[in-house]
Structures are given as structure tokens and as C-alpha cells.
Design a protein around this motif. Structure first.
Motif, PDB file in Angstrom:
ATOM      1  N   ALA A 132      -2.673   9.063   6.167  1.00 44.79           N
ATOM      2  CA  ALA A 132      -1.610   8.059   6.060  1.00 44.79           C
ATOM      3  C   ALA A 132      -0.216   8.667   6.131  1.00 44.79           C
ATOM      4  O   ALA A 132       0.718   8.024   6.620  1.00 44.79           O
ATOM      5  CB  ALA A 132      -1.766   7.285   4.749  1.00 44.79           C
ATOM      6  N   THR A 133      -0.059   9.891   5.624  1.00 41.66           N
ATOM      7  CA  THR A 133       1.270  10.510   5.627  1.00 41.66           C
ATOM      8  C   THR A 133       1.791  10.628   7.063  1.00 41.66           C
ATOM      9  O   THR A 133       2.952  10.339   7.341  1.00 41.66           O
ATOM     10  CB  THR A 133       1.220  11.908   4.960  1.00 41.66           C
ATOM     11  OG1 THR A 133       0.435  11.830   3.768  1.00 41.66           O
ATOM     12  CG2 THR A 133       2.604  12.408   4.610  1.00 41.66           C
ATOM     13  N   SER A 139       0.856  -1.200   0.000  1.00 41.45           N
ATOM     14  CA  SER A 139       0.000   0.000   0.000  1.00 41.45           C
ATOM     15  C   SER A 139       0.887   1.242   0.000  1.00 41.45           C
ATOM     16  O   SER A 139       2.098   1.146   0.228  1.00 41.45           O
ATOM     17  CB  SER A 139      -0.901   0.030   1.252  1.00 41.45           C
ATOM     18  OG  SER A 139      -0.108   0.280   2.410  1.00 41.45           O
ATOM     19  N   GLY A 140       0.254   2.385  -0.186  1.00 46.56           N
ATOM     20  CA  GLY A 140       0.995   3.643  -0.104  1.00 46.56           C
ATOM     21  C   GLY A 140       1.457   3.919   1.316  1.00 46.56           C
ATOM     22  O   GLY A 140       2.527   4.503   1.529  1.00 46.56           O
ATOM     23  N   THR A 141       0.650   3.513   2.281  1.00 45.05           N
ATOM     24  CA  THR A 141       1.024   3.716   3.690  1.00 45.05           C
ATOM     25  C   THR A 141       2.263   2.885   4.011  1.00 45.05           C
ATOM     26  O   THR A 141       3.214   3.362   4.653  1.00 45.05           O
ATOM     27  CB  THR A 141      -0.136   3.295   4.619  1.00 45.05           C
ATOM     28  OG1 THR A 141      -1.331   3.929   4.164  1.00 45.05           O
ATOM     29  CG2 THR A 141       0.120   3.681   6.057  1.00 45.05           C
ATOM     30  N   SER A 172      -3.308  16.565   4.205  1.00 47.99           N
ATOM     31  CA  SER A 172      -2.972  15.403   3.379  1.00 47.99           C
ATOM     32  C   SER A 172      -3.920  14.314   3.832  1.00 47.99           C
ATOM     33  O   SER A 172      -4.691  14.495   4.789  1.00 47.99           O
ATOM     34  CB  SER A 172      -1.522  14.965   3.615  1.00 47.99           C
ATOM     35  OG  SER A 172      -1.210  13.801   2.842  1.00 47.99           O
ATOM     36  N   PHE A 173      -3.881  13.149   3.154  1.00 47.14           N
ATOM     37  CA  PHE A 173      -4.577  11.994   3.714  1.00 47.14           C
ATOM     38  C   PHE A 173      -3.799  11.592   4.970  1.00 47.14           C
ATOM     39  O   PHE A 173      -2.569  11.701   5.009  1.00 47.14           O
ATOM     40  CB  PHE A 173      -4.637  10.861   2.693  1.00 47.14           C
ATOM     41  CG  PHE A 173      -5.395   9.672   3.181  1.00 47.14           C
ATOM     42  CD1 PHE A 173      -6.704   9.793   3.592  1.00 47.14           C
ATOM     43  CD2 PHE A 173      -4.787   8.426   3.256  1.00 47.14           C
ATOM     44  CE1 PHE A 173      -7.409   8.694   4.076  1.00 47.14           C
ATOM     45  CE2 PHE A 173      -5.480   7.322   3.719  1.00 47.14           C
ATOM     46  CZ  PHE A 173      -6.786   7.456   4.136  1.00 47.14           C
ATOM     47  N   ASP A 175       5.808  12.048  -0.914  1.00 49.43           N
ATOM     48  CA  ASP A 175       4.576  11.257  -0.957  1.00 49.43           C
ATOM     49  C   ASP A 175       3.872  11.627  -2.269  1.00 49.43           C
ATOM     50  O   ASP A 175       3.260  12.697  -2.397  1.00 49.43           O
ATOM     51  CB  ASP A 175       3.699  11.578   0.256  1.00 49.43           C
ATOM     52  CG  ASP A 175       2.421  10.748   0.299  1.00 49.43           C
ATOM     53  OD1 ASP A 175       2.040  10.191  -0.755  1.00 49.43           O
ATOM     54  OD2 ASP A 175       1.788  10.686   1.372  1.00 49.43           O
ATOM     55  N   TYR A 233      -9.336  17.567   2.415  1.00 44.64           N
ATOM     56  CA  TYR A 233     -10.011  16.691   3.378  1.00 44.64           C
ATOM     57  C   TYR A 233     -10.784  17.575   4.333  1.00 44.64           C
ATOM     58  O   TYR A 233     -10.356  18.701   4.592  1.00 44.64           O
ATOM     59  CB  TYR A 233      -8.979  15.827   4.105  1.00 44.64           C
ATOM     60  CG  TYR A 233      -8.290  14.898   3.108  1.00 44.64           C
ATOM     61  CD1 TYR A 233      -8.853  13.669   2.787  1.00 44.64           C
ATOM     62  CD2 TYR A 233      -7.142  15.295   2.446  1.00 44.64           C
ATOM     63  CE1 TYR A 233      -8.251  12.826   1.859  1.00 44.64           C
ATOM     64  CE2 TYR A 233      -6.552  14.461   1.502  1.00 44.64           C
ATOM     65  CZ  TYR A 233      -7.124  13.235   1.214  1.00 44.64           C
ATOM     66  OH  TYR A 233      -6.545  12.425   0.265  1.00 44.64           O
ATOM     67  N   VAL A 267       4.027  16.381   0.180  1.00 43.11           N
ATOM     68  CA  VAL A 267       2.994  15.567  -0.499  1.00 43.11           C
ATOM     69  C   VAL A 267       2.540  16.307  -1.757  1.00 43.11           C
ATOM     70  O   VAL A 267       2.108  17.460  -1.679  1.00 43.11           O
ATOM     71  CB  VAL A 267       1.779  15.332   0.437  1.00 43.11           C
ATOM     72  CG1 VAL A 267       0.713  14.511  -0.282  1.00 43.11           C
ATOM     73  CG2 VAL A 267       2.206  14.634   1.722  1.00 43.11           C
ATOM     74  N   SER A 308       0.765   5.265  -3.980  1.00 44.69           N
ATOM     75  CA  SER A 308      -0.347   4.376  -3.621  1.00 44.69           C
ATOM     76  C   SER A 308      -1.028   3.945  -4.917  1.00 44.69           C
ATOM     77  O   SER A 308      -1.168   4.750  -5.842  1.00 44.69           O
ATOM     78  CB  SER A 308      -1.368   5.133  -2.765  1.00 44.69           C
ATOM     79  OG  SER A 308      -2.598   4.415  -2.716  1.00 44.69           O
ATOM     80  N   GLY A 344      -2.307  -1.534  -3.003  1.00 44.74           N
ATOM     81  CA  GLY A 344      -0.967  -1.718  -3.558  1.00 44.74           C
ATOM     82  C   GLY A 344      -0.210  -0.413  -3.460  1.00 44.74           C
ATOM     83  O   GLY A 344      -0.809   0.654  -3.255  1.00 44.74           O
ATOM     84  N   ALA A 376       1.511   9.739  -3.719  1.00 47.50           N
ATOM     85  CA  ALA A 376       0.359   8.827  -3.808  1.00 47.50           C
ATOM     86  C   ALA A 376      -0.710   9.320  -4.769  1.00 47.50           C
ATOM     87  O   ALA A 376      -1.459   8.531  -5.336  1.00 47.50           O
ATOM     88  CB  ALA A 376      -0.252   8.633  -2.419  1.00 47.50           C
ATOM     89  N   GLN A 377      -0.777  10.659  -4.952  1.00 49.62           N
ATOM     90  CA  GLN A 377      -1.844  11.212  -5.799  1.00 49.62           C
ATOM     91  C   GLN A 377      -1.276  11.802  -7.095  1.00 49.62           C
ATOM     92  O   GLN A 377      -1.990  12.516  -7.793  1.00 49.62           O
ATOM     93  CB  GLN A 377      -2.595  12.300  -5.032  1.00 49.62           C
ATOM     94  CG  GLN A 377      -3.178  11.812  -3.720  1.00 49.62           C
ATOM     95  CD  GLN A 377      -4.151  12.800  -3.086  1.00 49.62           C
ATOM     96  OE1 GLN A 377      -4.436  13.851  -3.634  1.00 49.62           O
ATOM     97  NE2 GLN A 377      -4.677  12.438  -1.914  1.00 49.62           N
ATOM     98  N   LYS A 407      -6.938   5.861  -7.521  1.00 51.03           N
ATOM     99  CA  LYS A 407      -5.813   6.742  -7.864  1.00 51.03           C
ATOM    100  C   LYS A 407      -5.639   6.843  -9.391  1.00 51.03           C
ATOM    101  O   LYS A 407      -6.196   6.036 -10.138  1.00 51.03           O
ATOM    102  CB  LYS A 407      -4.519   6.190  -7.245  1.00 51.03           C
ATOM    103  CG  LYS A 407      -4.543   6.161  -5.722  1.00 51.03           C
ATOM    104  CD  LYS A 407      -4.482   7.555  -5.144  1.00 51.03           C
ATOM    105  CE  LYS A 407      -4.161   7.579  -3.678  1.00 51.03           C
ATOM    106  NZ  LYS A 407      -5.284   7.981  -2.825  1.00 51.03           N
TER     107      LYS A 407
HETATM  108  C1  LIG Z   1      -1.417  11.539  -0.040  1.00 47.21           C
HETATM  109  C2  LIG Z   1      -1.591  10.094   0.326  1.00 47.21           C
HETATM  110  N1  LIG Z   1      -0.623   9.488   1.031  1.00 47.21           N
HETATM  111  C3  LIG Z   1      -0.704   8.188   1.365  1.00 47.21           C
HETATM  112  C4  LIG Z   1      -1.803   7.437   1.028  1.00 47.21           C
HETATM  113  C5  LIG Z   1      -1.901   6.032   1.496  1.00 47.21           C
HETATM  114  O1  LIG Z   1      -2.037   5.112   0.479  1.00 47.21           O
HETATM  115  P1  LIG Z   1      -2.790   3.712   0.730  1.00 47.21           P
HETATM  116  O2  LIG Z   1      -4.241   3.978   0.860  1.00 47.21           O
HETATM  117  O3  LIG Z   1      -2.444   2.928  -0.503  1.00 47.21           O
HETATM  118  O4  LIG Z   1      -2.190   3.121   1.949  1.00 47.21           O
HETATM  119  C6  LIG Z   1      -2.836   8.016   0.289  1.00 47.21           C
HETATM  120  C7  LIG Z   1      -4.019   7.227  -0.095  1.00 47.21           C
HETATM  121  O5  LIG Z   1      -5.101   7.656  -0.209  1.00 47.21           O
HETATM  122  C8  LIG Z   1      -2.730   9.384  -0.066  1.00 47.21           C
HETATM  123  O6  LIG Z   1      -3.701  10.000  -0.755  1.00 47.21           O
END
Ligand SMILES: Cc1ncc(COP(=O)(O)O)c(C=O)c1O
Length: 382
Positions: A92-93, A63-65, A89-90, A161, A315, A135, A185, A198, A163-164, A190
Motif C-alpha cells: 500500500a505504501t 483506510s490506511g491506503t 513494506s506492505f 506511514d 513480507y 514506514v 491504518s 478504516g 500503519a503498524q 492492527k
Molecule cells: C505499512 C502499511 N502501510 C499501509 C497499509 C494500508 O492500510 P489499509 O489496509 O488500511 O489500507 C498497511 C496495512 O496493512 C500497512 O501495513
């Protein structure tokens, strides 16, 4: 899609019968081999993704996380360390930092881009900060050069990051390849999405790639020889098969997003809603989200929903004010701009293949909303 059908925020692969067919057959090809973990398909995807990102190494992860957490682990970030992350950010960062026992420090964002900059990161630096995570939010590239300069002056590591922002370029270089490492991510929605979870880490530093390869699979090399404590953090073969196929179309999809964004921007030009600022010179935008601003955000969302136009908020609560992190900052607002923007932003539909009639419908609806809003007496507006 009929003229009056709802306009979704994004569309998934099942809406494209030809793509769906090709993906089903790629999945079947893996299924009949019985090789679900690792193997040729994962390695092929990693090679192709590295080439596509113009970088030496790409490592597929779960995953991105996980990509973020493994990047930080490979850089030896742990308890006692601090890492600067954007407040918007999401989550997860920040989570990746917390998962390692380190502490996130939240940086505010710029008013126009809604991204961090060297100027917003600097006030968040403490003596314990060892790394920053810019990010490339919404698909827009962060102004990286001054951040790299700041990091080099202060001896900090940089993990991007992305991911987007698959495929966005900063001054000609692919995002993710500018810092020590970049993470992606492949969450299904995405710009490059799998059929489940993934992610990937990219880097030009061989020792980081090598450590992440070990860490993602129990520190194991060779079989049952565990050189370090790792985890189950691999990209699986079914996802790699989906991603390989979709990667071939990604540039075309990103180009379509850029074109649609300009059309949407034009369609909103006579409305009271502020479109995303145009990308600065050298800063690409691949429009994972098309984020507009209005002080009457909730009213706009309701209005559009009644017209069958789905919107999102990316968000609604900045990370530092979420229940998960509020206590860390003792309710102090360390990122007031991000907090204010969270009440004004709304993401409009954005996906490759959006039809001209759909753009027109969105533009008309937003203009109508602006006209009606202008007629509401000021006293009744609050
Ligand atoms: C900016 C950002 N970082 C990290 C993630 C984490 O990715 P994942 O959902 O694949 O774990 C996301 C996912 O939405 C994201 O948008």
C-alpha cells in the motif's frame, strides 16, 4: 485456551467476551441514531485520537491506503513527481504513490532494523523526488532525525506511514507527528483495529488537515458545493465507535506487547534464531509484529506449524520485486538487502494477553528446531 490449542499469529476481539460485549453495545448506540456517515461519533474519535497522538489534527478516513493517498494529494504530489518508499513494506505504501500517477522510488533497508534510514534513502533520491515515506514497520520507529535533516536540505516533504505503529514514540514524540503528516491504518489486525477498514491522517499543519477533510468527501463544503475533485474516503461512524472504545485500552495493550516481546526474546536466547534487535535509544517499538530471522526460515515455519504455532512472513516478496512493480525497475535489484531479508524473516505469534505457557511453548519449539537443525549434516542442509 487449552495447553495444546494452536497459538495464532494474532487474536481478534471476538476472543475477549467482555470487550466484545462493550463493542456490540457501542455499535448498537450508533445504529439506533441512524447516523452512519460523519456525525458526533466520528468527530469525537478524531478529537480523542488527535489528543492521544499529541497532535493538532486527526482526520478519519476509509483506510490506511486512502490516508496515504490523501496526504500525498494534500501535498500536491502528482504525475511527474517521485516519492521514496521502503522496498520492505506492505504494498500500500507504494500503491498510494502510483494511484496519484506519481512514481515510487524504492529505498533499501538497514540490515538490523529492516527499516529505511537517511543512508538508504539518499541513493534513491532523483531530481524528481518530492517526498519520502518512512514506514515504522512492525511497530518499530524509524530513526527520523537524520531523515528530517535530509528532507530539509533537499526540500522534500515527509509523510510517515505509521500503519503498524500506533502509539510508538520517537525521542518522546508520537510517530506520525514528526513529518508533514502521518498516516494510520485501522485494519482489524492492527494494534488499534476497527471492525472493517478504516484509517486516519494526523498533522500539525492546519492546511493539510483542511484539504484532507475536503478531499475525503468529494471536496464538498457546504453540502453540494464541490470545491475540488475528491473521493469517498471517509471513516464511518460504526468504525469510529469501535475505535473510540478500543483507543482507551491501546496504551495498556502496547505495554503488554513490549513486555511479551522481552519474554519472547529471553525464551529464544539459547536458540539459533535471531530475535529482533533491541530498540535503539529513543526509538520505541510497539511490536505489531515480532520478526525473527533464520536462513532456514521455511523449515522453521513447517516445524512450528506441526507444533500448532502459526507464523507469518512480512513480507515474502519485497515491493520492488512484486509482479505489480517489477517492470518499473526493469528487474534490476535496487534493494538487495530487502530482497535477501525477505527470504529469512518470519513473524512469530504476538498479541496482548499471550499466556506465559504460550511463550514457553514457542521458546521450546524454536530451541528444539535449533537443536535438530544443528544435527542435520551440512551437505543435506541447502
Ligand atoms: C505499512 C502499511 N502501510 C499501509 C497499509 C494500508 O492500510 P489499509 O489496509 O488500511 O489500507 C498497511 C496495512 O496493512 C500497512 O501495513
Amino acid at each position: 485456551m487449552s495447553a495444546s490449542a494452536d497459538i495464532p499469529l494474532t487474536v481478534m476481539d471476538h476472543r475477549d467476551p467482555q470487550l466484545l460485549g462493550e463493542l456490540m453495545s457501542a455499535i448498537e448506540d450508533v445504529a439506533v441514531t441512524g447516523a452512519f456517515i460523519g456525525g458526533a461519533v466520528v468527530e469525537e474519535f478524531e478529537g480523542e485520537y488527535a489528543d492521544w497522538c499529541e497532535v493538532s489534527h486527526a482526520v478519519g478516513v476509509s483506510s490506511g491506503t486512502e490516508a496515504l493517498a490523501l496526504a500525498l494529494r494534500a501535498l500536491d504530489i502528482g504525475p511527474g513527481d517521485e516519492v521514496v518508499v521502503p522496498a520492505n513494506s506492505f504494498i500500500a505504501t507504494a500503491e498510494a504513490v502510483s494511484l496519484l500517477g506519481a512514481r515510487p522510488r524504492f529505498a533499501d533497508v538497514e540490515e538490523d532494523t529492516q527499516l529505511v534510514s537517511a543512508a538508504t534513502i539518499e541513493p534513491a533520491l532523483t531530481p524528481a523526488v518530492r517526498c519520502v515515506i518512512p514506514v515504522h514497520l512492525f511497530g518499530r520507529t524509524v530513526e527520523m532525525a537524520p531523515i528530517m535533516q535530509l528532507a530539509s536540505e533537499r526540500g522534500l516533504r515527509v509523510v510517515e506511514d505509521a500503519a503498524q505503529a500506533h502509539g510508538a514514540r520517537y525521542r518522546g514524540r508520537m510517530v506520525g507527528t514528526i513529518g508533514d503528516a502521518g498516516t494510520f491504518s485501522f485494519y482489524p489486525a492492527k494494534n488499534l483495529g476497527a471492525w472493517g477498514d478504516g484509517g486516519a491522517l494526523v498533522t500539525n499543519r492546519a492546511e493539510i488537515a483542511e484539504r484532507v477533510r475536503l478531499l475525503r468527501s468529494h471536496g464538498e463544503s457546504p453540502r453540494y458545493h464541490h470545491r475540488m475533485v475528491g473521493t469517498t474516503g471517509r471513516l464511518d461512524a460504526l468504525q469510529a465507535a469501535v475505535l473510540r472504545l478500543k483507543l482507551r485500552r491501546l496504551e495498556e495493550w502496547n505495554e503488554d506487547r513490549r513486555k511479551l516481546a522481552e519474554e519472547l526474546r529471553a525464551a529464544l536466547s539459547s536458540s539459533a534464531v535471531a530475535p529482533p534487535v533491541a530498540p535503539a535509544l529513543g526509538c520505541d517499538h510497539v511490536y505489531h509484529q515480532f520478526v525473527v530471522r533464520t536462513p532456514r526460515r521455511d523449515a522453521l515455519r513447517d516445524f512450528l506449524a506441526r507444533k500448532g504455532i502459526v507464523t507469518g512472513i512480512h513480507y515474502p516478496i519485497p515491493i520492488h520485486r512484486s509482479d505489480a512493480y517489477r517492470a518499473l525497475e526493469q528487474d534490476r535489484d535496487v534493494a538487495p538487502r530487502a530482497s535477501r531479508l525477505a527470504g529469512e524473516i518470519v513473524s512469530l505469534p504476538m498479541f496482548p494477553g499471550m499466556a506465559p505457557e504460550q511463550i514457553e511453548r514457542i521458546g521450546d519449539a524454536v530451541s528444539q528446531f535449533s537443536g535438530e537443525a544443528a544435527r542435520v549434516p551440512v551437505l543435506a542442509r541447502s
